[in-house]
Design an enzyme around this catalytic site. Structure first.
Site: not given
Length: 213
Positions: A108-109
């Site tokens: 997600c980062t």
């Protein structure tokens, strides 16, 4: 002709004696209590077992309720600053709505930073970018600040909107899905892209479509 004589043992006596395995009443933990691991969007913390999802519940997470050519259900959610924002606000311009598993997980980062790095291209295409996960606004605020994210993050606590849009889960329902929608100026879905383990591909696919609108 020479004959071969075998010792007078029965076959069972030649085999090693196997001791029965007794089950222990204490389950072995998958992860130690002191460890915490993050796999793309799945967080394990102080867990002794993974949930077992029934086949019926898995089926419910597979079939999408929003399809290309449809207008998705509207929503009103809180952003990273605690302000409410509705999908209808974006009518009249393209919008990229991407659902992701959780803040601060590796995948997600990567995905958020890829959207950040290409944000000027999205602006040039006249599009807005909106990320949605089940994290609360304070988590979103810290996540956005840490990685200097210039776009909106919305808090879908309880995953109500994720369910209404029919975002499919992965790993037998244990991992929230990573799915991106591109809506045109009229609010109609023109692209649905799902790829859990190549998060940066979402940016390539959405830009490709936006540039063709």
């Amino acid at each position: 002709m020479a004959s071969i004589s075998l010792p007078k043992h029965s076959l069972p006596s030649l085999l090693p004696t196997l001791k029965p395995i007794t089950s222990s009443s204490q389950n072995l933990p998958i992860l130690s209590k002191s460890s915490q691991s993050q796999f793309y969007g799945l967080k394990f913390s102080h867990s002794t077992s993974l949930p077992i999802t029934s086949s019926s519940s898995v089926k419910n997470t597979i079939f999408a309720k929003v399809n290309k050519g449809q207008a998705p259900p509207s929503f009103t959610l809180k952003d990273q600053d605690g302000k409410t924002l509705s999908l209808s606000k974006f009518k009249g311009k393209p919008v990229v709505v991407y659902f992701y598993p959780a803040d601060e997980t590796p995948g997600c980062t990567k995905q958020a930073c890829a959207f950040r790095d290409s944000y000027e291209k999205f602006k040039k295409a006249g599009a807005e970018v909106v990320g949605i996960s089940g994290d609360d606004p304070s988590s979103h605020k810290a996540f956005a600040k840490k990685y200097r994210l210039p776009f909106t993050l919305l808090s879908d606590e309880g995953n109500k909107i994720r369910k209404e849009w029919g975002v499919p889960a992965d790993l037998f329902g244990t991992l929230p899905g990573r799915q991106t929608y591109v809506l045109d100026k009229k609010g109609v879905v023109q692209l649905i892209y799902n790829n859990q383990f190549q998060p940066e591909k979402h940016i390539d696919e959405t830009l490709k479509l936006l540039q063709s609108l």
